[in-house]
Design a protein around this motif. Sequence first.
Motif, PDB file in Angstrom:
ATOM      1  N   VAL A  46       0.789  -1.378   0.013  1.00  0.00           N
ATOM      2  CA  VAL A  46      -0.002  -0.097   0.078  1.00  0.00           C
ATOM      3  C   VAL A  46       0.971   1.256  -0.061  1.00  0.00           C
ATOM      4  N   GLU A  47       0.717   2.105  -0.961  1.00  0.00           N
ATOM      5  CA  GLU A  47       1.370   3.196  -0.764  1.00  0.00           C
ATOM      6  C   GLU A  47       0.236   4.702  -0.507  1.00  0.00           C
ATOM      7  N   ALA A  48       0.425   5.316   0.396  1.00  0.00           N
ATOM      8  CA  ALA A  48      -0.499   6.240   0.617  1.00  0.00           C
ATOM      9  C   ALA A  48       0.178   7.437   1.734  1.00  0.00           C
ATOM     10  N   ASP A  49      -0.582   8.557   1.868  1.00  0.00           N
ATOM     11  CA  ASP A  49       0.001   9.552   2.716  1.00  0.00           C
ATOM     12  C   ASP A  49      -0.190   9.078   4.112  1.00  0.00           C
ATOM     13  N   ASP A  50      -1.098   8.343   4.696  1.00  0.00           N
ATOM     14  CA  ASP A  50      -1.113   7.588   5.926  1.00  0.00           C
ATOM     15  C   ASP A  50      -1.348   6.022   5.716  1.00  0.00           C
ATOM     16  N   PRO A  51       0.068   5.234   5.264  1.00  0.00           N
ATOM     17  CA  PRO A  51      -0.322   3.936   5.111  1.00  0.00           C
ATOM     18  C   PRO A  51      -0.635   3.122   6.400  1.00  0.00           C
ATOM     19  N   ASP A  52      -0.461   3.569   7.623  1.00  0.00           N
ATOM     20  CA  ASP A  52      -0.870   2.964   8.698  1.00  0.00           C
ATOM     21  C   ASP A  52      -2.319   2.745   8.849  1.00  0.00           C
ATOM     22  N   ALA A  53      -3.160   3.822   8.410  1.00  0.00           N
ATOM     23  CA  ALA A  53      -4.553   3.858   8.245  1.00  0.00           C
ATOM     24  C   ALA A  53      -5.040   2.964   7.379  1.00  0.00           C
ATOM     25  N   VAL A  54      -4.353   2.831   6.226  1.00  0.00           N
ATOM     26  CA  VAL A  54      -4.913   1.953   5.017  1.00  0.00           C
ATOM     27  C   VAL A  54      -4.650   0.615   5.394  1.00  0.00           C
ATOM     28  N   ASP A  59      -6.601  -4.865   7.710  1.00  0.00           N
ATOM     29  CA  ASP A  59      -6.601  -5.691   8.634  1.00  0.00           C
ATOM     30  C   ASP A  59      -7.828  -5.771   9.312  1.00  0.00           C
ATOM     31  N   ASP A  60      -8.832  -4.898   9.278  1.00  0.00           N
ATOM     32  CA  ASP A  60      -9.946  -5.023  10.092  1.00  0.00           C
ATOM     33  C   ASP A  60     -11.145  -5.663   9.224  1.00  0.00           C
ATOM     34  N   HIS A  61     -10.986  -5.526   7.800  1.00  0.00           N
ATOM     35  CA  HIS A  61     -11.874  -6.080   6.915  1.00  0.00           C
ATOM     36  C   HIS A  61     -12.367  -7.520   7.368  1.00  0.00           C
ATOM     37  N   PRO A  62     -13.532  -7.743   7.177  1.00  0.00           N
ATOM     38  CA  PRO A  62     -14.028  -9.188   7.519  1.00  0.00           C
ATOM     39  C   PRO A  62     -13.575 -10.218   6.326  1.00  0.00           C
ATOM     40  N   SER A  63     -13.117  -9.938   5.156  1.00  0.00           N
ATOM     41  CA  SER A  63     -12.775 -10.732   4.267  1.00  0.00           C
ATOM     42  C   SER A  63     -11.410 -11.069   4.600  1.00  0.00           C
ATOM     43  N   ILE A  64     -10.539 -10.577   5.295  1.00  0.00           N
ATOM     44  CA  ILE A  64      -9.205 -10.827   5.767  1.00  0.00           C
ATOM     45  C   ILE A  64      -9.102 -11.627   6.936  1.00  0.00           C
ATOM     46  N   VAL A  65      -8.586 -12.794   6.627  1.00  0.00           N
ATOM     47  CA  VAL A  65      -8.945 -13.777   7.947  1.00  0.00           C
ATOM     48  C   VAL A  65      -7.300 -13.883   8.521  1.00  0.00           C
ATOM     49  N   ALA A  66      -6.300 -13.070   8.097  1.00  0.00           N
ATOM     50  CA  ALA A  66      -4.875 -13.309   8.599  1.00  0.00           C
ATOM     51  C   ALA A  66      -4.191 -12.267   7.893  1.00  0.00           C
ATOM     52  N   TYR A  67      -3.441 -11.246   8.941  1.00  0.00           N
ATOM     53  CA  TYR A  67      -2.776 -10.145   8.218  1.00  0.00           C
ATOM     54  C   TYR A  67      -1.388  -9.922   9.172  1.00  0.00           C
ATOM     55  N   GLN A  68      -0.320  -9.939   8.295  1.00  0.00           N
ATOM     56  CA  GLN A  68       0.964  -9.634   8.939  1.00  0.00           C
ATOM     57  C   GLN A  68       1.677  -8.577   8.163  1.00  0.00           C
ATOM     58  N   ARG A  69       1.956  -7.413   8.842  1.00  0.00           N
ATOM     59  CA  ARG A  69       2.874  -6.431   8.422  1.00  0.00           C
ATOM     60  C   ARG A  69       4.299  -7.081   8.310  1.00  0.00           C
ATOM     61  N   LEU A  70       5.108  -6.656   7.089  1.00  0.00           N
ATOM     62  CA  LEU A  70       6.448  -7.254   7.028  1.00  0.00           C
ATOM     63  C   LEU A  70       7.522  -6.228   6.953  1.00  0.00           C
ATOM     64  N   GLU A  71       6.795  -4.930   6.542  1.00  0.00           N
ATOM     65  CA  GLU A  71       7.821  -3.829   6.248  1.00  0.00           C
ATOM     66  C   GLU A  71       7.018  -2.609   6.103  1.00  0.00           C
ATOM     67  N   VAL A  78       4.277  -3.066   3.367  1.00  0.00           N
ATOM     68  CA  VAL A  78       4.362  -4.358   2.723  1.00  0.00           C
ATOM     69  C   VAL A  78       3.831  -5.380   3.756  1.00  0.00           C
ATOM     70  N   ALA A  79       2.594  -6.039   3.376  1.00  0.00           N
ATOM     71  CA  ALA A  79       2.077  -7.042   4.177  1.00  0.00           C
ATOM     72  C   ALA A  79       1.751  -8.421   3.564  1.00  0.00           C
ATOM     73  N   ARG A  80       1.505  -9.517   4.285  1.00  0.00           N
ATOM     74  CA  ARG A  80       1.319 -10.922   3.702  1.00  0.00           C
ATOM     75  C   ARG A  80       0.005 -10.993   4.534  1.00  0.00           C
ATOM     76  N   TYR A  81      -1.025 -11.637   3.608  1.00  0.00           N
ATOM     77  CA  TYR A  81      -2.365 -11.688   4.198  1.00  0.00           C
ATOM     78  C   TYR A  81      -3.152 -12.619   3.641  1.00  0.00           C
ATOM     79  N   GLU A  82      -4.072 -13.304   4.230  1.00  0.00           N
ATOM     80  CA  GLU A  82      -4.704 -14.417   3.683  1.00  0.00           C
ATOM     81  C   GLU A  82      -6.412 -13.766   3.659  1.00  0.00           C
TER      82      GLU A  82
END
Length: 214
Positions: A46-54, A59-71, A78-82
Amino acid sequence: MIRAQFHVQLPEGTWVAEVSRSFPEATFRLLTGFRAGSTAIELGEVEADDPDAVSAAIDDHPSIVAYQRLERADETVVARYETTDIGLYEAVERSSVPPEYPITVRNGWIEYEFTGSREVLDRFRTAVEAAGLSYELRSVVGNENSSGLLTDRQREVLAAAVREGYFEVPRECTLADLAATLEADKSTVSEILRRGEGSIVKWFLTGTDGDTEF
């Protein structure tokens, strides 16, 4: 061989459609991914002015069952997610058109590029239409039977239009701006663009030059 770029409007309910529309100025890039049964494992940026908010919204979306920030960098995460959203992979399976990474999403639209034969592109377009999704053919470049498709002047004007952002959505330059860049009359540039675009569209749809009626 043809190289094409489609913009496809993502269906409502998918995490990337909803989050990207909530952050319309952000850029989402799918770096790689694969289907794992009823879910998909993906590496995204994700590239954004506030990438933490994005990142938090993903991470909070119900379609995301696992989320790991890598960088985390200045404006990127940059994140790995399911995710349970596997529509992209189902469309790929139906069309037999492998994705070319990275795949970019902005404000609910996915930018999809691939290289293949006309038949492959037709299968992809059929799959998108069967899914009921809106799409735009943004560009198509081929090296088969296309050497005489455009005049030198049409190629020059179209190349300038792409370079200056005339075909972007929203446009980054007006027709008047483009004419000024080319040091040409506005009506002349408009006519050249119209004829060049018409030749490309007719060639893509029929496989013949722009003078063919259909």
